[in-house]
Enzyme design. Structure first.
Site, PDB file in Angstrom:
ATOM      1  N   ASP A 183       0.834  -1.194   0.000  1.00 11.25           N
ATOM      2  CA  ASP A 183       0.000   0.000   0.000  1.00 11.25           C
ATOM      3  C   ASP A 183       0.879   1.258   0.000  1.00 11.25           C
ATOM      4  O   ASP A 183       2.110   1.168   0.107  1.00 11.25           O
ATOM      5  CB  ASP A 183      -0.922  -0.051   1.236  1.00 11.25           C
ATOM      6  N   ASP A 248     -10.447   3.173  -3.476  1.00  6.59           N
ATOM      7  CA  ASP A 248     -11.303   2.037  -3.129  1.00  6.59           C
ATOM      8  C   ASP A 248     -12.733   2.289  -3.626  1.00  6.59           C
ATOM      9  O   ASP A 248     -13.234   3.400  -3.532  1.00  6.59           O
ATOM     10  CB  ASP A 248     -11.334   1.855  -1.607  1.00  6.59           C
TER      11      ASP A 248
END
Ligand code: GAL
Length: 544
Positions: A183, A248
């Protein structure tokens, strides 16, 4: 030099190593077939499950075991899903005096006699025992996402791998993980350059792989920042990877928590699909990743779930499920495991769909070329609020207009018959129809590599009917190892292409790419260059 014959009928010329070659090349005209070189298999996009969307920071051994069991008992594993990916929340940022990651022994207990609590190898062994693969997660920066804004629970600093790349990726491989998602919360906060940081990480992964002999699939998650499609293929020498192209789709929806009321949304799905389309970068085992699917989570209807996976399949996206696998409805399960849809996603060419037409502000036709010559997966996508009649013409698909093509409805599993030059269907509002069209491949022009001095290997005067053209590259690579070459089209930013081994026999193989050949007439220039390894010996390119 003008090459007058189809490459497959031309005499085999001595192999030319690309590193030594400059070639000015012209093409044959109006050839009727692509090169007959055999298709070289490339890694398909990964399929599996990720803990984040339904469990957020509450992921632990119990959850991972339940989900792994459900992947098998639901039939998902049989359908091709294999990765059980543990996302953010498994590690709270603690390290021992030597810098080794320390995890909560209660969350990750011993699972079998002789195991030590707090050893992540336990859960890996469990997942492997079910015939599945295991994924793990970290951040490229010093702190992970749960430090900046934890979704649930307190904020944990130091939940990132910066300063410990060698140590952490070696640890992941030693634990036995098969997949690692990295990430970007910390990297972003520190204003690091993702192309540089992820290259460093890829090199740490490669070292961990060579020390342990264990492969770690690389998943880059920096939400499309700094256009990863321009640098992520082959970053740091990796032979296959995926990179996120957007944020997301939805924040986690976790049962029995304050976040249980969140809703996945269909516009969110469409938005991520749109941002994920970069066909020029998706080739030879490198994939755009529009995020885990929210299919099966609250907020989408069954019809929207079908459209969702149709979009992911036509774009050849990783099929990673975010829903709780233990709670899937029969309808969702049937949607997730439809073999015809999965086959479109996993097709051996590894290409992405291209939008071939758009009309009426939201009526879009998408086409994905499949590995059988003349075969296309086609999605008629109606983004409007009204049902609409939509048509696709064979010529838009690069298929011969003169011969009929058969059409099969993917979701109904029904042959619809043979049609001359086009097919049309009524598509309900905010819905899609997915068909497989089997016709005759349109004409290709083959440009042969010939003459040589130094690199780059340039094909000049290349013409294309389509703006985003399919290009078959015939080549040899006698090494066991994959070789790489960088392709620059019309002077634009380059993409790095993987050329897997074609075996020792000097028999050419082929891979396919898609490129934006935006110059009219025969004015496109494709330049291949190598560095790091000897590169493939490119025999020819065939352009639609
Ligand atoms: C985001 C990422 C999500 C999930 C989350 C964990 O940056 O896009 O997929 O991994 O972090 O905090």
């Amino acid at each position: 030099m003008r090459i007058p014959k189809e490459m497959n009928s031309a005499p085999v010329r001595p192999a030319l190593i690309l590193a030594l070659a400059v070639m000015i090349l012209c093409g044959t005209e109006n050839l009727t077939a692509q090169s007959a070189a055999r298709q070289i298999p490339i890694p398909p996009p990964p399929m599996g499950w990720s803990s984040w969307n339904s469990f957020s920071n509450t992921i632990d051994s119990q959850v991972a075991m339940e989900q792994a069991k459900a992947m098998v008992s639901t039939g998902m594993a049989k359908a091709g899903y294999q990765y059980v990916n543990i996302d953010e929340g498994w590690w709270l940022g603690e390290r021992d005096a030597d810098g080794n990651i320390v995890v909560d022994a209660k969350a990750w207990p011993a699972l079998a006699p002789g195991e030590r609590a707090g050893d992540m190898a336990n859960i890996v062994r469990y997942i492997h025992g079910l015939g599945l693969k295991a994924g793990i997660y970290t951040d490229a920066g010093a702190d992970g996402c749960s430090f900046m804004g934890p979704d649930l629970g307190p904020s944990y600093p130091h939940t990132g791998s910066e300063g410990h790349y060698e140590q952490d990726f070696l640890q992941f491989a030693k634990w036995g993980f098969d997949y690692v998602k990295v990430d970007w919360c910390g990297g972003d906060r520190e204003n690091l350059d993702p192309a540089i940081q992820y290259a460093e990480i890829a090199r740490a992964i490669a070292r961990a792989e060579s020390i342990t002999g264990h492969r770690l699939y690389f998943s880059i998650c920096n939400w499309g920042k700094n256009s990863p499609w321009t640098w992520a293929p082959n970053v740091g020498g990796v032979t296959a990877d995926i990179w996120r192209t957007s944020g997301d789709i939805v924040a986690p929806i976790v049962a029995n928590t304050k976040n249980s009321g969140r809703m996945a949304s269909f516009p969110g799905v469409l938005n991520n699909f749109d941002q994920g389309i970069h066909p020029e970068a998706q080739h030879s085992g490198f994939y755009n990743d529009p995020d885990m699917m929210v299919l099966g989570m609250q907020g989408l209807t069954d019809a929207q779930n079908r459209v969702h996976i149709s979009l992911w399949a036509i774009s050849g996206a990783p099929l990673l499920v975010g829903a709780d696998l233990a709670k899937l409805s029969d309808a969702t399960l049937a949607t997730l495991t439809n073999p015809a849809v999965i086959a479109v996603d996993q097709d051996a060419l590894g290409l992405q769909a291209v939008k071939v037409s758009e009309s009426g502000n939201g009526l879009e036709v998408w086409s994905k070329a499949l590995s059988t010559a003349g075969e296309r997966a086609v999605l008629l996508l109606n983004r409007t609020g009204e049902a609409a009649s939509m048509a696709v013409n064979w010529s838009e698909l690069g298929l011969a207009d003169s011969s009929p093509a058969s059409v099969k409805d993917v979701w109904a599993g029904k042959d619809l018959g043979a049609f001359n030059s086009s097919y049309s269907a009524t598509v309900p509002a905010l819905d899609a129809v997915m068909v497989i069209v089997r016709g005759s491949e349109g004409k290709f022009t083959t440009y042969a590599a010939s003459g040589a001095t130094t690199q780059p290997l340039s094909f000049t005067h290349v013409a294309s009917r389509a703006q985003v053209a399919r290009i078959q590259i015939a080549y040899t690579n006698p090494d066991k190892m994959t070789r790489f070459a960088e392709l620059r089209v019309n002077g634009r930013i380059a993409t790095r292409i993987a050329f897997p081994s074609t075996g020792s026999g000097n028999v050419p193989g082929a891979i396919w790419i898609e490129s934006l050949l935006d110059r009219a007439g025969a004015n496109n220039v494709l330049s291949f260059s190598v560095g790091g390894d000897p590169g493939p010996t490119i025999e020819s390119i065939s352009v639609e």
